[in-house]
Design a protein around this motif. Structure first.
Motif, short mmCIF file in Angstrom:
data_model
loop_
_atom_site.label_atom_id
_atom_site.label_comp_id
_atom_site.label_asym_id
_atom_site.label_seq_id
_atom_site.Cartn_x
_atom_site.Cartn_y
_atom_site.Cartn_z
N MET A 1 0.83 -1.21 0.00
CA MET A 1 0.00 0.00 0.00
C MET A 1 0.86 1.25 0.00
O MET A 1 0.44 2.32 -0.48
CB MET A 1 -0.92 0.02 1.23
N LEU A 2 2.06 1.16 0.54
CA LEU A 2 2.96 2.32 0.53
C LEU A 2 3.27 2.74 -0.91
O LEU A 2 3.39 3.93 -1.20
CB LEU A 2 4.24 1.98 1.28
N GLY A 3 3.42 1.76 -1.80
CA GLY A 3 3.67 2.07 -3.20
C GLY A 3 2.44 2.60 -3.91
O GLY A 3 2.55 3.20 -4.99
N TYR A 4 1.27 2.38 -3.34
CA TYR A 4 0.03 2.93 -3.90
C TYR A 4 -0.09 4.41 -3.55
O TYR A 4 -0.50 5.23 -4.38
CB TYR A 4 -1.17 2.16 -3.37
N LEU A 5 0.29 4.77 -2.33
CA LEU A 5 0.10 6.14 -1.87
C LEU A 5 1.22 7.07 -2.29
O LEU A 5 1.00 8.26 -2.54
CB LEU A 5 -0.02 6.18 -0.33
N PHE A 6 2.45 6.55 -2.32
CA PHE A 6 3.61 7.41 -2.50
C PHE A 6 4.40 7.04 -3.75
O PHE A 6 4.59 5.86 -4.04
CB PHE A 6 4.53 7.33 -1.28
N SER A 7 4.90 8.05 -4.44
CA SER A 7 5.80 7.80 -5.56
C SER A 7 7.10 7.21 -5.02
O SER A 7 7.39 7.31 -3.82
CB SER A 7 6.09 9.10 -6.30
N SER A 8 7.89 6.61 -5.90
CA SER A 8 9.14 5.99 -5.45
C SER A 8 10.05 7.04 -4.81
O SER A 8 10.74 6.76 -3.82
CB SER A 8 9.84 5.31 -6.62
N THR A 9 10.05 8.26 -5.35
CA THR A 9 10.89 9.32 -4.79
C THR A 9 10.45 9.69 -3.38
O THR A 9 11.28 9.82 -2.46
CB THR A 9 10.83 10.57 -5.69
N GLU A 10 9.12 9.83 -3.19
CA GLU A 10 8.62 10.21 -1.88
C GLU A 10 8.80 9.08 -0.88
O GLU A 10 9.15 9.31 0.29
CB GLU A 10 7.14 10.60 -1.98
N LEU A 11 8.61 7.86 -1.32
CA LEU A 11 8.78 6.71 -0.42
C LEU A 11 10.23 6.58 0.02
O LEU A 11 10.52 6.34 1.20
CB LEU A 11 8.31 5.44 -1.13
#
Length: 799
Positions: free
Chosen positions: A619-629
């Motif tokens: 779900m983290l990859g659903y909410l955040f772009s790779s840069t933001e994550l």
């Protein structure tokens, strides 16, 4: 079928409840399931009408325990209309029903553009020969209190009478969900009926504990010729209008039923029944109602439609149709949240979960006033969330996992496993990550709309109180040198405790902790950006001591996220659980989506295994772009590069049963960026979830609104990489061959109808002419500014 219609041929009792959900008509204020008009609730049919926000609480005894549940109430059935033939000697035939008399043909056509449901069929009578019937219904999008049904009966070679019975039925209960059958289900009391003038019936009632008044009025009239008889028969719980209409070859019988619905929750009325009677008395005829209804939908489609070629596009438009029927412009005037199953059925009791996380991303850029209203639903319940936090020994706001009328925790304490017949403890109320979802929605709405006033007032109050809760929930562990959040449940839902543990809850759920860090970081950013006077006023209003902020900063940098085998752990100890023999279970069972129920029925527990119901870490990859994550993990002192994330995605792909319709959706969006070759199978599953009822009978209990809205967001955000931040539209398109062409329009920062279209390796951005400022568009390798009245065409790299 065209791209705007869905047709259901034939009559199959086994499929009726699924079709009834998918053919529900609504306008954001109320909705009526697509049941055939002559049906009453039973094993085959479930006619039902629901008004947004009309809940009632009842007490039941289950497994020897007293439980209290609040439900979205099934309102009186306005749709009921049946007919039979009347012969010259005064005798009558049986009331027509496809359950007792096989029709020669039977078809339902759902017209998405016009938002009408048309039913056509023919039947043969031994004396009258063949008769054909057409019924068209609508739930009016222009006037949210009106609905109408037209019935046309045509005889090919017979003359006689048609006896029609039009009913308002208050003898209804909540019985859509079979596993709730042992609960108290009668919500309506003080049912009264009556007649008004010569062609109007009325019904009034109240909900038993929430004391919401409901007023309903129905006008039934013949069109083109007067009835030979007309009789109004009010009774204790049902009001009946019986008419006899002449019918002959070339002279069909036409009957229009127009209905008005009001509740005591409405504004600008004196009483619900009086308002309903006034409304139905002045309502236009059926053709005029259709015209104004279709015009209202045309305005909606202009700003909200998504264009994708082929079958995927048809399904996406159906999904959008049901989102708009549940959350329409009328919703902006209501105090309601996002019901997880729409206004289409009684699963989850009509409660509000975290589904706005999947819905608002689409609405923010189409109907921001509706997004704001849905956030106001949460803000009005902020005091209740703060009381819940205090009761749990925490500061700030602890929002409930399931919310209803007043914002208290509505999650059931027990749930039934249909496989074993056992009632089991329900610990899903420990999903405190719902607070992070609300904070995320506040931030995303304000970024998309530019609504700084909301961010600095109601939005700030919610965001800071949620951040406060997370900071106070974090406990420092000296041995680890980090903070921990313990005793929670993540999105997975299968895992609610450690094996053989006496108490429910898990420690250091990665999704919960990372989103808590995001909330704390955004709250600190906001505090720094607020004008000094507003910051002081806000701190005074929520009694926040600036001395709390250093801990927020510390927790946001030292909260623990566990890892194992080079991947992010779903929670502390996940990697120590046993591996499941997935092949054996797939071989033995038709479906293992609800693996938790299968294992419990076998005397086992899913808590023992590395097996997840749905996307959790991912779900983290659903909410955040790779840069933001990557930046969030870097803030915590962890290095999560693309390789770690790829390993994490691979790991959980092999250990997820997809027991939720949201799971395929999340995996599809994540894989569109991580492993495109495998993305389409998950995207396709998300598109099929409700139309194919892949969860095995659940769609008949209500559509999955979050999953439907999420597929639209998958096109808007997943394929384009669309983000709204730093006063710009950020785009990072990915090539997904099965969805290589698409188009949609946005409302962004005062611009209505910003067009985005991809085709032939190009991305076209069109900004309509206006007095607004130009839009800055940022891609991975360039930034452009598009002025009002201009179109910018960008050539995309091939990979």
């Amino acid at each position: 079928m065209s791209e705007w219609t869905w047709e259901y041929e034939g009559y199959d009792p086994a499929d009726e409840r699924l079709r009834e959900s998918l053919c529900t008509l609504g306008n954001g204020y109320f909705a009526t399931r697509g049941a055939i008009p002559e049906s009453r609730a039973g094993l085959v049919h479930y006619p039902a009408t629901y008004a947004a926000g009309v809940y009632n609480r009842l007490e039941s005894t289950v497994a020897g325990r007293r439980v209290v549940n609040e439900d979205l109430v099934n309102l009186p059935n306005w749709l009921l209309l049946r007919f039979r033939l009347r012969f010259a000697d005064g005798s009558t035939g049986p009331w027509f029903s496809p359950d007792t008399r096989q029709p020669l043909d039977h078809r339902h056509t759902l017209d998405l553009r016009r938002a009408t449901l048309t039913r056509t069929f023919r039947f043969r009578d031994d004396e009258a020969g063949v008769l054909s019937v057409e019924q068209v219904r609508l739930v009016h999008m222009g006037d949210p209190h009106l609905a109408a049904l037209r019935t046309v009966v045509t005889a090919e070679e017979w003359s006689g009478g048609l006896e029609v019975e039009s009913v308002l039925d208050g003898d209804v209960i909540n019985s859509n969900v079979h596993r709730y059958r042992s609960l108290n289900r009668r919500h309506l009391v003080r049912v009264r009926t009556g007649a008004f003038a010569t062609d109007v019936l009325w019904l009034s009632c109240r909900t038993s504990t929430s004391d919401i008044g409901i007023g309903m009025a129905a006008r039934t009239a013949c069109v083109g010729q007067p009835p030979t008889s007309s009789e109004l028969r009010p009774s204790q719980r049902r009001a009946v209008h019986r008419l006899v209409i002449p019918v002959a070859p070339g002279r069909p019988a036409v009957v229009d039923k127009t209905v008005a619905l009001h509740t005591s929750r409405d504004t600008a009325i004196s009483d619900p029944l009086g308002a309903a009677l006034d409304q139905v008395a002045t309502a236009a005829g059926f053709p005029a109602l259709v015209d104004s209804h279709v015009a209202a939908w045309a305005r909606l489609w202009r700003g909200a439609d998504v264009q994708v070629p082929g079958e995927a596009g048809r399904v996406l438009r159906l999904h959008l149709f049901h989102v708009l029927q549940t959350l329409s412009p009328h919703t902006a005037d209501l105090d309601v949240g996002v019901p997880a199953r729409g206004l289409h059925g009684e699963a989850y009791r009509g409660h509000v979960f975290w589904d706005e996380l999947f819905v608002l991303s689409y609405l923010n850029l189409r109907l921001p006033e509706v997004s704001r209203a849905l956030l106001n639903y949460r803000h009005r319940r902020l005091p209740q969330a703060c009381r819940a936090a205090r009761a749990a020994g925490r500061a700030g706001a602890m929002y409930p996992w399931q919310s209803g009328s007043d914002g208290r925790e509505e999650t059931q304490e027990l749930h039934l496993n249909p496989r074993s017949g056992r009632w089991l403890p329900d610990n899903s109320r420990l999903q405190h990550h719902v607070g992070s979802a609300i904070a995320y929605n506040v931030w995303q709405y304000c970024e998309a709309s530019g609504d700084t006033e909301y961010l600095h007032t109601k939005g700030a109050e919610m965001l800071l109180q949620i951040a406060r809760f997370w900071a106070d929930s974090a406990e420092f562990a000296p041995g680890l040198g980090r903070y921990r959040i313990r005793g929670v449940v993540g999105p997975d839902e299968y895992h609610d405790s450690y094996p053989a543990a006496a108490q429910p809850g898990l420690d250091d759920n990665a999704y919960t902790n990372v989103t808590a860090v995001w909330v704390l970081a955004r709250a600190l950013d906001l505090v720094r950006r607020l004008p000094a006077w507003r910051r002081q006023e806000l701190f005074e209003r929520i009694e926040l001591d600036s001395g709390e902020l250093p801990k927020w900063e510390e927790v946001s940098r030292r909260l623990r996220v566990p890892f194992h085998q080079g991947v992010i752990s779903q929670f502390d100890g996940y990697g120590d659980l046993a591996e499941l023999d997935w092949d054996a279970y797939r071989t033995h069972y038709d479906s293992i989506r609800r693996l938790d129920r299968i294992l419990e029925a076998e005397g086992d527990s899913v808590n023992r295994y590395q097996a997840s119901k749905q996307a959790d870490v991912l779900m983290l990859g659903y909410l955040f772009s790779s840069t933001e994550l990557r930046a969030l993990f870097h803030r915590l002192g962890y290095d999560v590069d693309d390789e770690v994330w790829r390993r994490t995605v691979d790991y959980y792909l092999q250990r997820t049963s997809h027991g939720s319709t949201l799971s395929g959706l999340v995996h599809g969006l994540v894989l569109a960026r991580a492993r495109r070759a495998e993305a389409w199978s998950y995207v396709h599953e998300a598109l099929e979830a409700d139309i194919a009822d892949i969860q095995g009978g659940t769609t008949g209990e209500g559509i999955h609104l979050g999953a439907m809205a999420g597929t639209l967001d998958l096109v808007q955000r997943g394929l384009t990489g669309l983000e709204t931040r730093e006063d710009a539209l950020w785009l990072d398109p990915v090539p997904l061959p099965a969805l290589s062409e698409y188009g949609f329009s946005l409302r962004y920062r005062g611009h209505w109808g910003v067009g985005v279209r991809r085709r032939s390796g190009q991305l076209e951005i069109r900004v309509p002419d206006s007095e607004e400022s130009p839009i800055r568009v940022v891609l991975a390798d360039r930034a452009v500014t598009v002025a009002p009245g201009e179109t910018c065409t960008l050539v995309l790299p091939e990979s």
